[in-house]
Design a protein around this motif. Structure first.
Motif, PDB file in Angstrom:
ATOM      1  N   ALA A  86     -29.772  28.388 -29.937  1.00 53.94           N
ATOM      2  CA  ALA A  86     -30.905  28.680 -30.822  1.00 53.94           C
ATOM      3  C   ALA A  86     -32.209  28.105 -30.285  1.00 53.94           C
ATOM      4  CB  ALA A  86     -30.622  28.138 -32.219  1.00 53.94           C
ATOM      5  N   GLY A  87     -32.163  26.986 -29.604  1.00 54.41           N
ATOM      6  CA  GLY A  87     -33.386  26.376 -29.117  1.00 54.41           C
ATOM      7  C   GLY A  87     -33.782  26.797 -27.718  1.00 54.41           C
ATOM      8  N   ALA A  88     -33.002  27.697 -27.113  1.00 52.37           N
ATOM      9  CA  ALA A  88     -33.305  28.136 -25.753  1.00 52.37           C
ATOM     10  C   ALA A  88     -34.508  29.069 -25.748  1.00 52.37           C
ATOM     11  CB  ALA A  88     -32.099  28.835 -25.146  1.00 52.37           C
ATOM     12  N   GLN A  89     -35.106  29.223 -24.577  1.00 59.76           N
ATOM     13  CA  GLN A  89     -36.282  30.071 -24.446  1.00 59.76           C
ATOM     14  C   GLN A  89     -35.937  31.519 -24.121  1.00 59.76           C
ATOM     15  OE1 GLN A  89     -37.894  27.016 -21.610  1.00 59.76           O
ATOM     16  NE2 GLN A  89     -39.815  27.518 -22.616  1.00 59.76           N
ATOM     17  N   VAL A  90     -34.655  31.838 -24.106  1.00 57.52           N
ATOM     18  CA  VAL A  90     -34.218  33.212 -23.869  1.00 57.52           C
ATOM     19  C   VAL A  90     -33.313  33.633 -25.015  1.00 57.52           C
ATOM     20  CG1 VAL A  90     -34.432  33.087 -21.365  1.00 57.52           C
ATOM     21  CG2 VAL A  90     -32.293  32.417 -22.440  1.00 57.52           C
ATOM     22  N   THR A  91     -33.333  34.913 -25.332  1.00 55.33           N
ATOM     23  CA  THR A  91     -32.502  35.452 -26.411  1.00 55.33           C
ATOM     24  C   THR A  91     -31.296  36.147 -25.807  1.00 55.33           C
ATOM     25  OG1 THR A  91     -34.442  35.786 -27.802  1.00 55.33           O
ATOM     26  CG2 THR A  91     -32.436  36.996 -28.398  1.00 55.33           C
ATOM     27  N   PRO A  92     -30.078  35.716 -26.129  1.00 59.38           N
ATOM     28  CA  PRO A  92     -28.904  36.324 -25.508  1.00 59.38           C
ATOM     29  C   PRO A  92     -28.609  37.713 -26.049  1.00 59.38           C
ATOM     30  CG  PRO A  92     -28.223  34.681 -27.112  1.00 59.38           C
ATOM     31  CD  PRO A  92     -29.716  34.595 -27.025  1.00 59.38           C
ATOM     32  N   ARG A  93     -27.986  38.501 -25.176  1.00 55.86           N
ATOM     33  CA  ARG A  93     -27.382  39.769 -25.567  1.00 55.86           C
ATOM     34  C   ARG A  93     -25.899  39.675 -25.233  1.00 55.86           C
ATOM     35  NH1 ARG A  93     -30.758  44.655 -22.997  1.00 55.86           N
ATOM     36  NH2 ARG A  93     -31.186  43.149 -21.321  1.00 55.86           N
ATOM     37  N   TRP A  94     -25.090  40.351 -26.036  1.00 53.06           N
ATOM     38  CA  TRP A  94     -23.650  40.275 -25.843  1.00 53.06           C
ATOM     39  C   TRP A  94     -23.103  41.601 -25.343  1.00 53.06           C
ATOM     40  CZ3 TRP A  94     -26.145  37.386 -29.454  1.00 53.06           C
ATOM     41  CH2 TRP A  94     -25.843  36.022 -29.491  1.00 53.06           C
ATOM     42  N   SER A  95     -22.045  41.491 -24.561  1.00 48.66           N
ATOM     43  CA  SER A  95     -21.354  42.666 -24.042  1.00 48.66           C
ATOM     44  C   SER A  95     -19.862  42.399 -24.060  1.00 48.66           C
ATOM     45  CB  SER A  95     -21.819  42.963 -22.610  1.00 48.66           C
ATOM     46  OG  SER A  95     -21.020  43.958 -22.011  1.00 48.66           O
ATOM     47  N   ARG A 150     -37.609  40.073 -12.644  1.00 46.36           N
ATOM     48  CA  ARG A 150     -36.558  40.318 -13.635  1.00 46.36           C
ATOM     49  C   ARG A 150     -35.235  39.867 -13.044  1.00 46.36           C
ATOM     50  NH1 ARG A 150     -38.701  39.409 -17.445  1.00 46.36           N
ATOM     51  NH2 ARG A 150     -36.695  39.715 -18.480  1.00 46.36           N
ATOM     52  N   LEU A 151     -34.413  39.253 -13.879  1.00 49.33           N
ATOM     53  CA  LEU A 151     -33.126  38.707 -13.455  1.00 49.33           C
ATOM     54  C   LEU A 151     -32.135  38.845 -14.595  1.00 49.33           C
ATOM     55  CD1 LEU A 151     -31.347  36.841 -11.572  1.00 49.33           C
ATOM     56  CD2 LEU A 151     -32.262  34.939 -12.904  1.00 49.33           C
ATOM     57  N   GLN A 152     -30.910  39.256 -14.273  1.00 48.23           N
ATOM     58  CA  GLN A 152     -29.850  39.317 -15.264  1.00 48.23           C
ATOM     59  C   GLN A 152     -28.924  38.112 -15.076  1.00 48.23           C
ATOM     60  OE1 GLN A 152     -28.468  43.549 -16.185  1.00 48.23           O
ATOM     61  NE2 GLN A 152     -29.115  43.729 -14.043  1.00 48.23           N
ATOM     62  N   LEU A 153     -29.044  37.146 -15.971  1.00 45.61           N
ATOM     63  CA  LEU A 153     -28.198  35.957 -15.948  1.00 45.61           C
ATOM     64  C   LEU A 153     -26.995  36.233 -16.835  1.00 45.61           C
ATOM     65  CD1 LEU A 153     -27.637  33.010 -15.224  1.00 45.61           C
ATOM     66  CD2 LEU A 153     -29.123  32.330 -17.118  1.00 45.61           C
ATOM     67  N   VAL A 154     -25.797  36.195 -16.258  1.00 43.30           N
ATOM     68  CA  VAL A 154     -24.580  36.613 -16.944  1.00 43.30           C
ATOM     69  C   VAL A 154     -23.587  35.461 -16.962  1.00 43.30           C
ATOM     70  CG1 VAL A 154     -22.667  38.265 -16.961  1.00 43.30           C
ATOM     71  CG2 VAL A 154     -24.919  38.986 -16.119  1.00 43.30           C
ATOM     72  N   GLU A 155     -23.034  35.171 -18.138  1.00 39.66           N
ATOM     73  CA  GLU A 155     -21.893  34.271 -18.205  1.00 39.66           C
ATOM     74  C   GLU A 155     -20.726  35.016 -18.829  1.00 39.66           C
ATOM     75  OE1 GLU A 155     -20.202  29.909 -19.626  1.00 39.66           O
ATOM     76  OE2 GLU A 155     -22.150  30.560 -20.396  1.00 39.66           O
ATOM     77  N   VAL A 156     -19.593  34.946 -18.168  1.00 38.76           N
ATOM     78  CA  VAL A 156     -18.362  35.548 -18.677  1.00 38.76           C
ATOM     79  C   VAL A 156     -17.538  34.454 -19.338  1.00 38.76           C
ATOM     80  CG1 VAL A 156     -16.321  36.906 -18.116  1.00 38.76           C
ATOM     81  CG2 VAL A 156     -18.414  37.189 -16.765  1.00 38.76           C
ATOM     82  N   GLY A 157     -17.098  34.696 -20.568  1.00 38.94           N
ATOM     83  CA  GLY A 157     -16.318  33.694 -21.276  1.00 38.94           C
ATOM     84  C   GLY A 157     -17.112  32.455 -21.599  1.00 38.94           C
ATOM     85  N   TRP A 191     -27.160  37.661 -20.561  1.00 38.52           N
ATOM     86  CA  TRP A 191     -26.008  38.425 -21.041  1.00 38.52           C
ATOM     87  C   TRP A 191     -24.813  37.486 -21.185  1.00 38.52           C
ATOM     88  CZ3 TRP A 191     -25.911  43.677 -22.133  1.00 38.52           C
ATOM     89  CH2 TRP A 191     -27.000  44.434 -21.703  1.00 38.52           C
ATOM     90  N   LEU A 192     -24.150  37.552 -22.324  1.00 35.83           N
ATOM     91  CA  LEU A 192     -22.915  36.813 -22.544  1.00 35.83           C
ATOM     92  C   LEU A 192     -21.790  37.824 -22.722  1.00 35.83           C
ATOM     93  CD1 LEU A 192     -24.187  34.111 -25.078  1.00 35.83           C
ATOM     94  CD2 LEU A 192     -24.059  33.956 -22.573  1.00 35.83           C
ATOM     95  N   VAL A 193     -20.819  37.781 -21.821  1.00 33.42           N
ATOM     96  CA  VAL A 193     -19.678  38.703 -21.895  1.00 33.42           C
ATOM     97  C   VAL A 193     -18.618  38.042 -22.756  1.00 33.42           C
ATOM     98  CG1 VAL A 193     -17.961  40.011 -20.599  1.00 33.42           C
ATOM     99  CG2 VAL A 193     -20.256  39.654 -19.647  1.00 33.42           C
ATOM    100  N   GLU A 194     -18.542  38.470 -24.007  1.00 27.97           N
ATOM    101  CA  GLU A 194     -17.701  37.821 -25.008  1.00 27.97           C
ATOM    102  C   GLU A 194     -17.258  38.852 -26.047  1.00 27.97           C
ATOM    103  OE1 GLU A 194     -15.389  35.973 -26.740  1.00 27.97           O
ATOM    104  OE2 GLU A 194     -16.482  34.458 -25.594  1.00 27.97           O
ATOM    105  N   PRO A 195     -15.961  39.151 -26.142  1.00 29.17           N
ATOM    106  CA  PRO A 195     -15.499  40.145 -27.107  1.00 29.17           C
ATOM    107  C   PRO A 195     -15.317  39.617 -28.532  1.00 29.17           C
ATOM    108  CG  PRO A 195     -13.662  39.393 -25.778  1.00 29.17           C
ATOM    109  CD  PRO A 195     -14.890  38.722 -25.224  1.00 29.17           C
ATOM    110  N   SER A 196     -15.380  38.302 -28.723  1.00 33.59           N
ATOM    111  CA  SER A 196     -15.083  37.715 -30.035  1.00 33.59           C
ATOM    112  C   SER A 196     -16.336  37.618 -30.903  1.00 33.59           C
ATOM    113  CB  SER A 196     -14.464  36.326 -29.863  1.00 33.59           C
ATOM    114  OG  SER A 196     -14.440  35.624 -31.082  1.00 33.59           O
ATOM    115  N   ASP A 197     -16.350  38.316 -32.020  1.00 32.75           N
ATOM    116  CA  ASP A 197     -17.493  38.233 -32.940  1.00 32.75           C
ATOM    117  C   ASP A 197     -17.691  36.818 -33.493  1.00 32.75           C
ATOM    118  OD1 ASP A 197     -18.234  40.874 -32.613  1.00 32.75           O
ATOM    119  OD2 ASP A 197     -16.997  41.590 -34.272  1.00 32.75           O
TER     120      ASP A 197
END
Length: 304
Positions: A73-82, A22-29, A56-62
């Protein structure tokens, strides 16, 4: 090429962490999601990495959530936002990327005057327009250790230091590594770096408030000191040219040119933009934070 090399850096770092399941891949902004799309495309060469990823995508903008979701959309992972780093609560080590985030965080400016230090503030001029003026220094100012002449400006960013501390806290909690890429200074010194950009053109920062992007240089010495004070290890600072060259940018460019000879001139210009001293090569810096201490990171190994 930029995104692909960062993707391969992440895969190799994951491997050096022991290739956890298990790995948490995080991008900020994450902006419009282009960088993460490039990262994931390159990472597909190691299917186990993709299978391990919680994105995880750290992004406050809806509105940007929708843009990023469409791009991935075509990636093999489903993002979650924080909205913040503190809300990331998944399992496994963290691998974090923050590209051009530090320069978006606010900084304060202080000017050395013949009478002492003053803080640069925003007020109104005689016509009622916004204008810079000097006022008394507010709480939180730390006199610099380096020499500053009267009339010179220094910048201090509590927000940049706090961001480094938050990243460090995340790494201490989960272990892992973070890559911070931005333009900025590698040694303390004076300089007014505030600028406003609108449609890729520099504009007066006070002319159209709220309608232009405000940026200031990343203060990498302060960022690294804050991360170290928070309890993580920092790798030696590299210029973007050093980082990308060590990761094999020129090899990748040669392979692309061999496969697409009609695009050779364009690829050469892109390499120049990323690495030339008069473009992004030296003004942009790359720093890495990591926990545990013994972890060695690609491109940051101490050279013999």
């Amino acid at each position: 090429m930029f995104g692909e090399l960062i993707g391969l850096w992440l895969v190799e770092t994951w491997s050096r962490l022991g290739a956890p399941s298990r790995l948490q891949l995080v991008e900020v902004g994450p902006g419009d999601g282009t960088l993460m799309a490039d990262i994931l495309r390159a990472a597909r060469v190691v299917p186990a990495f993709i299978e391990a990823c919680d994105l995880w995508l750290v992004e406050p903008s809806d509105p940007l959530h929708a843009v990023q979701n469409a791009r991935l959309a075509g990636a093999q992972v489903t993002p979650r936002w924080s909205d913040s780093l503190s809300a990331i609560d998944g399992k496994g080590p963290v691998l974090l990327v923050a590209n051009e985030v530090l320069d978006c965080l606010p900084a304060r400016q202080f000017e050395r005057t013949p009478e002492g230090w003053a803080e640069r503030m925003v007020g109104l001029d005689a016509e009622g327009d916004l204008a810079f003026r000097l006022g008394p220094v507010g709480p939180g100012f730390s006199p610099p250790d380096h020499v500053v002449q009267p009339g010179q400006v220094i910048e201090q960013s509590q927000a940049q230091r706090a961001f480094a501390g938050a990243v460090a806290d995340l790494l201490k909690q989960h272990t892992g590594a973070a890559l911070l890429i931005d333009y900025g200074r590698d040694t303390p010194g004076p300089g007014d770096t505030l600028q406003a950009l609108s449609r890729h053109q520099k504009v007066d920062p006070l002319a159209t408030p709220g309608q232009a992007d405000l940026t200031q240089w990343a203060d990498f010495p302060a960022v690294l000191a804050a991360a170290q004070a928070a309890g993580v290890t920092t790798a030696p600072l590299l210029t973007q040219a050093e980082f990308l060259t060590r990761l094999g940018l020129h090899v990748r460019a040669d392979r692309l040119k061999a496969a697409q000879p009609e695009a050779a001139a364009l690829i050469d210009r892109q390499v120049q933009r990323l690495t030339a001293p008069d473009q992004m090569g030296t003004l942009f810096k790359v720093v890495a934070l990591h926990s545990p201490d013994a972890l060695t990171l690609p491109a940051f190994e101490v050279e013999p």
